[in-house]
Design a protein around this motif. Sequence first.
Motif, PDB file in Angstrom:
ATOM      1  N   HIS A 108       0.831  -1.200   0.000  1.00  0.00           N
ATOM      2  CA  HIS A 108       0.000   0.000   0.000  1.00  0.00           C
ATOM      3  C   HIS A 108       0.866   1.250   0.000  1.00  0.00           C
ATOM      4  O   HIS A 108       0.609   2.207  -0.762  1.00  0.00           O
ATOM      5  N   GLU A 109       1.918   1.259   0.835  1.00  0.00           N
ATOM      6  CA  GLU A 109       2.810   2.416   0.893  1.00  0.00           C
ATOM      7  C   GLU A 109       3.557   2.615  -0.427  1.00  0.00           C
ATOM      8  O   GLU A 109       3.740   3.742  -0.885  1.00  0.00           O
ATOM      9  N   LEU A 110       3.986   1.499  -1.032  1.00  0.00           N
ATOM     10  CA  LEU A 110       4.709   1.588  -2.304  1.00  0.00           C
ATOM     11  C   LEU A 110       3.817   2.173  -3.389  1.00  0.00           C
ATOM     12  O   LEU A 110       4.233   3.066  -4.139  1.00  0.00           O
ATOM     13  N   VAL A 111       2.600   1.681  -3.485  1.00  0.00           N
ATOM     14  CA  VAL A 111       1.658   2.184  -4.493  1.00  0.00           C
ATOM     15  C   VAL A 111       1.382   3.667  -4.253  1.00  0.00           C
ATOM     16  O   VAL A 111       1.360   4.482  -5.190  1.00  0.00           O
ATOM     17  N   GLU A 112       1.185   4.026  -2.993  1.00  0.00           N
ATOM     18  CA  GLU A 112       0.940   5.429  -2.654  1.00  0.00           C
ATOM     19  C   GLU A 112       2.136   6.296  -3.050  1.00  0.00           C
ATOM     20  O   GLU A 112       1.974   7.402  -3.588  1.00  0.00           O
ATOM     21  N   ALA A 113       3.342   5.790  -2.782  1.00  0.00           N
ATOM     22  CA  ALA A 113       4.551   6.545  -3.107  1.00  0.00           C
ATOM     23  C   ALA A 113       4.675   6.747  -4.620  1.00  0.00           C
ATOM     24  O   ALA A 113       4.998   7.842  -5.085  1.00  0.00           O
ATOM     25  N   ILE A 114       4.422   5.690  -5.383  1.00  0.00           N
ATOM     26  CA  ILE A 114       4.522   5.785  -6.846  1.00  0.00           C
ATOM     27  C   ILE A 114       3.519   6.790  -7.390  1.00  0.00           C
ATOM     28  O   ILE A 114       3.854   7.647  -8.213  1.00  0.00           O
ATOM     29  N   ARG A 115       2.281   6.712  -6.933  1.00  0.00           N
ATOM     30  CA  ARG A 115       1.255   7.634  -7.420  1.00  0.00           C
ATOM     31  C   ARG A 115       1.580   9.075  -7.019  1.00  0.00           C
ATOM     32  O   ARG A 115       1.371  10.011  -7.801  1.00  0.00           O
ATOM     33  N   SER A 116       2.081   9.245  -5.809  1.00  0.00           N
ATOM     34  CA  SER A 116       2.418  10.582  -5.328  1.00  0.00           C
ATOM     35  C   SER A 116       3.545  11.198  -6.145  1.00  0.00           C
ATOM     36  O   SER A 116       3.456  12.343  -6.600  1.00  0.00           O
ATOM     37  N   VAL A 117       4.603  10.422  -6.376  1.00  0.00           N
ATOM     38  CA  VAL A 117       5.744  10.916  -7.143  1.00  0.00           C
ATOM     39  C   VAL A 117       5.340  11.163  -8.595  1.00  0.00           C
ATOM     40  O   VAL A 117       5.760  12.150  -9.205  1.00  0.00           O
ATOM     41  N   ALA A 118       4.513  10.271  -9.153  1.00  0.00           N
ATOM     42  CA  ALA A 118       4.054  10.446 -10.536  1.00  0.00           C
ATOM     43  C   ALA A 118       3.254  11.733 -10.700  1.00  0.00           C
ATOM     44  O   ALA A 118       3.287  12.370 -11.759  1.00  0.00           O
ATOM     45  N   ALA A 119       2.541  12.130  -9.646  1.00  0.00           N
ATOM     46  CA  ALA A 119       1.735  13.349  -9.692  1.00  0.00           C
ATOM     47  C   ALA A 119       2.563  14.602  -9.419  1.00  0.00           C
ATOM     48  O   ALA A 119       2.042  15.714  -9.444  1.00  0.00           O
ATOM     49  N   GLY A 120       3.863  14.402  -9.151  1.00  0.00           N
ATOM     50  CA  GLY A 120       4.734  15.544  -8.916  1.00  0.00           C
ATOM     51  C   GLY A 120       4.865  15.957  -7.476  1.00  0.00           C
ATOM     52  O   GLY A 120       5.431  16.995  -7.167  1.00  0.00           O
ATOM     53  N   HIS A 121       4.336  15.129  -6.548  1.00  0.00           N
ATOM     54  CA  HIS A 121       4.412  15.452  -5.135  1.00  0.00           C
ATOM     55  C   HIS A 121       5.714  14.916  -4.525  1.00  0.00           C
ATOM     56  O   HIS A 121       6.407  14.088  -5.118  1.00  0.00           O
ATOM     57  N   ILE A 122       6.002  15.363  -3.320  1.00  0.00           N
ATOM     58  CA  ILE A 122       7.119  14.827  -2.550  1.00  0.00           C
ATOM     59  C   ILE A 122       6.577  13.750  -1.607  1.00  0.00           C
ATOM     60  O   ILE A 122       5.584  13.963  -0.913  1.00  0.00           O
ATOM     61  N   TYR A 123       7.227  12.582  -1.596  1.00  0.00           N
ATOM     62  CA  TYR A 123       6.790  11.496  -0.716  1.00  0.00           C
ATOM     63  C   TYR A 123       7.966  11.043   0.149  1.00  0.00           C
ATOM     64  O   TYR A 123       9.021  10.673  -0.372  1.00  0.00           O
TER      65      TYR A 123
END
Length: 221
Positions: free
Chosen positions: A112-127
């Motif tokens: 869950h954390e990995l998926v969240e991190a990938i989506r966050s970084v893909a959207a241009g956010h800092i994770y």
Amino acid sequence: MNETIKIFLADNHTIVREGLKRLMEGERDFEICGEATTGTDAVGAAALLKPDVFILDMSLPDISGASIARRVKENSPQTGILVLTTHEDASYIREFLQAGATGYILQRSGLHELVEAIRSVAAGHIYIDSHVSGKLVSALIPLKGRSAHPFPDLSDRETEVLRLIAQGYSNRDIAEKLSISTKTVETYKARSMHKLGLHTRVDLVRTAVQRGWLQSESISG
């Protein structure tokens, strides 16, 4: 997110790469567009493929992880770099943020954390992985000799603009969200950065952590 997120894997451990691919199979919008086992190959391939997310093992054999991150970012500025590692020292996080990485996650974290991190970084956010965020706060914010509010006050609009920038949103996104021009966003950014004495990504992350900006809600519609 409806669009496919193209992911590149840079890791010299076959079992790790295969494990990551299997973990991601359940995410329909994830696509592994390439993989490499050396820094040289990873940098070259990323320059051609320009993935949305570049997952980086910081211990590739030929080039340092920070150098890889820096080169990938130079060749493909829109690519989000997510460091996947066992190292929990805040000094590593600072180093990679300075090099251009926008995500840092531990191998012991769950799917869950990995998926969240990938989506966050893909959207241009800092994770930043929750397991190490506390250490990062301690490292970035000296506990002695600082008041609770060490920076000059910003206007509400300056605060909003800088907060959204810290979260990774583009000037165009911010302009649309706040119903102002891109040039006005740039003006607010320059003025607020000058007021706070900020110059680098690490400076901005430090301020974002202090003020709780990284936990704020994402832009919607």
